[in-house]
Design a protein around this motif. Sequence first.
Motif, short mmCIF file in Angstrom:
data_model
loop_
_atom_site.label_atom_id
_atom_site.label_comp_id
_atom_site.label_asym_id
_atom_site.label_seq_id
_atom_site.Cartn_x
_atom_site.Cartn_y
_atom_site.Cartn_z
N UNK A 166 0.68 -1.09 0.05
CA UNK A 166 -0.23 -0.08 0.12
C UNK A 166 0.93 1.19 0.06
N UNK A 167 1.94 1.21 0.66
CA UNK A 167 2.90 2.52 0.49
C UNK A 167 3.86 2.44 -0.42
N UNK A 168 4.58 3.75 -0.63
CA UNK A 168 5.15 3.69 -1.72
C UNK A 168 6.66 2.80 -1.61
N UNK A 169 6.96 2.35 -0.68
CA UNK A 169 8.19 1.31 -0.43
C UNK A 169 7.71 0.55 0.93
N UNK A 170 8.21 -0.65 1.16
CA UNK A 170 7.67 -1.41 2.13
C UNK A 170 8.56 -2.76 2.22
N UNK A 171 8.44 -3.59 3.39
CA UNK A 171 8.85 -4.64 3.30
C UNK A 171 8.13 -5.36 4.75
N UNK A 172 8.23 -6.65 4.65
CA UNK A 172 7.74 -7.52 5.85
C UNK A 172 9.08 -7.87 6.72
N UNK A 173 8.92 -7.95 7.92
CA UNK A 173 9.94 -8.66 8.65
C UNK A 173 9.21 -9.91 9.01
N UNK A 174 9.82 -10.87 8.68
CA UNK A 174 9.38 -12.49 9.48
C UNK A 174 10.41 -13.12 10.16
N UNK A 175 9.80 -13.29 11.61
CA UNK A 175 10.72 -13.79 12.45
C UNK A 175 10.25 -15.27 12.88
N UNK A 176 11.20 -16.23 13.06
CA UNK A 176 10.87 -17.42 13.56
C UNK A 176 11.73 -18.42 14.03
N UNK A 177 11.57 -19.55 14.58
CA UNK A 177 10.10 -20.01 14.77
C UNK A 177 9.56 -19.69 15.83
N UNK A 178 8.11 -19.16 15.86
CA UNK A 178 7.65 -19.13 16.90
C UNK A 178 5.85 -19.75 16.83
N UNK A 179 5.42 -20.33 17.81
CA UNK A 179 4.14 -21.13 17.73
C UNK A 179 3.05 -19.71 17.38
N UNK A 180 2.06 -20.27 16.75
CA UNK A 180 0.93 -19.36 16.86
C UNK A 180 0.40 -18.96 18.26
N UNK A 181 0.29 -17.83 18.43
CA UNK A 181 -0.41 -17.41 19.73
C UNK A 181 0.46 -17.35 20.97
N UNK A 182 1.77 -17.69 20.71
CA UNK A 182 2.74 -17.64 21.71
C UNK A 182 3.68 -16.36 21.37
N UNK A 183 4.09 -15.73 22.58
CA UNK A 183 5.08 -14.78 22.49
C UNK A 183 6.27 -14.92 23.22
N UNK A 184 7.50 -15.10 22.25
CA UNK A 184 8.93 -15.49 22.80
C UNK A 184 9.68 -14.27 22.74
N UNK A 185 10.34 -14.06 24.03
CA UNK A 185 10.80 -12.84 24.50
C UNK A 185 12.18 -12.42 23.50
N UNK A 186 12.90 -13.48 23.03
CA UNK A 186 14.05 -13.37 22.15
C UNK A 186 13.62 -12.83 20.84
N UNK A 187 12.51 -13.31 20.20
CA UNK A 187 12.08 -12.97 18.96
C UNK A 187 11.46 -11.54 19.14
N UNK A 188 10.81 -11.18 20.10
CA UNK A 188 10.11 -9.84 20.42
C UNK A 188 11.29 -9.05 20.53
N UNK A 189 12.54 -8.92 21.27
CA UNK A 189 13.39 -8.22 21.07
C UNK A 189 14.25 -7.77 20.20
N UNK A 190 14.31 -9.13 19.33
CA UNK A 190 15.21 -8.95 18.14
C UNK A 190 14.35 -8.22 17.07
N UNK A 191 12.98 -8.23 17.15
CA UNK A 191 12.22 -7.51 16.03
C UNK A 191 12.26 -5.99 16.52
N UNK A 192 12.25 -5.92 17.88
CA UNK A 192 12.20 -4.31 18.29
C UNK A 192 13.25 -3.75 18.02
#
Length: 318
Positions: A169-195
Amino acid sequence: MCSQPVPQEPLRRVVVTGGTHGNEMSGVYLARHWLRTPVELQRPSFSAVPVLANPAATAVCRRYTGCDLNRVFTNTFLISRATPDEPYEVTRARELNQLLGPKNSSQAFDFLFDLHNTTANMGTCFILNATDIFALHLCHCLQMQNSEPPSRVLVHNMSEDETYSLDSVAKHGMTMELGPQPQGVLRADLFSRMRSLVASALDFIELFNKGTAFPAFEMEVYRVLDCVNFPHTKDGDLAGMVHPQLQDRDFEPLQPGAPIFQMFSGEDVLYEGDSTVYPVFINEAAYYEKNIAFLKSEKITVSIPALPELTPSPTPLT
């Protein structure tokens, strides 16, 4: 395919979306956090806007409520007339298009980061259109700054009319895809890495806005080819599963003749392609409904032209 034009002015309108899929929790909770405390998204030349993309799906912790939101940002859906029985996500796509676009217009946001998780062993992966030179420079910068664990770039070749994901939708963009993480689960390491990745990406835009030039370079990317479906019985039931020798080996080479499925009957199904490919999204939970076992990609080296510094706007005569 021609490259998208690189920005000629500072990027002032930047958005970070989470919860496009309501059970991919890193983006969901980062978006909620930033909506309460947006100071992390502020830079001297711009402030990124946080958006919870799919509130209905996040409320029930499901990927979607009616249909996949990340597949309906096509012109067909966005310009069609609303109907009383259309899925919530189609309505929401039009709302987001008005808020962040309109798509393919000069009024659209300058850059959109869409945050996702995968159940597959993808590590850190950036997904974008192969024609977006500015986004490729940004990904290269993130790779250089965050070498451990390594990050990969997965590209697709689609025209503006064919693109269907939220970042288009934007002029430029990208998806950040981090895993593995189960659906409905929040992992601290992936949360921190994405942040951290989002912070580094915003820092790159700030550097560009200040007039930094970025030299040409070569980079390794993985280009999506097609998908491989699960084997099924004549009645449509699942007849086998991803082979143990393939499981968790995303981005690793798959040679012709290597096993890809282990049938319930005991025999192995071998890869019958005529060249080496690199599977991604292996055994992704969300793809079972689509009958997809994994996507095939090819590893290529691409040459990315330099990103010149911005030319200062002329001072008006008084």
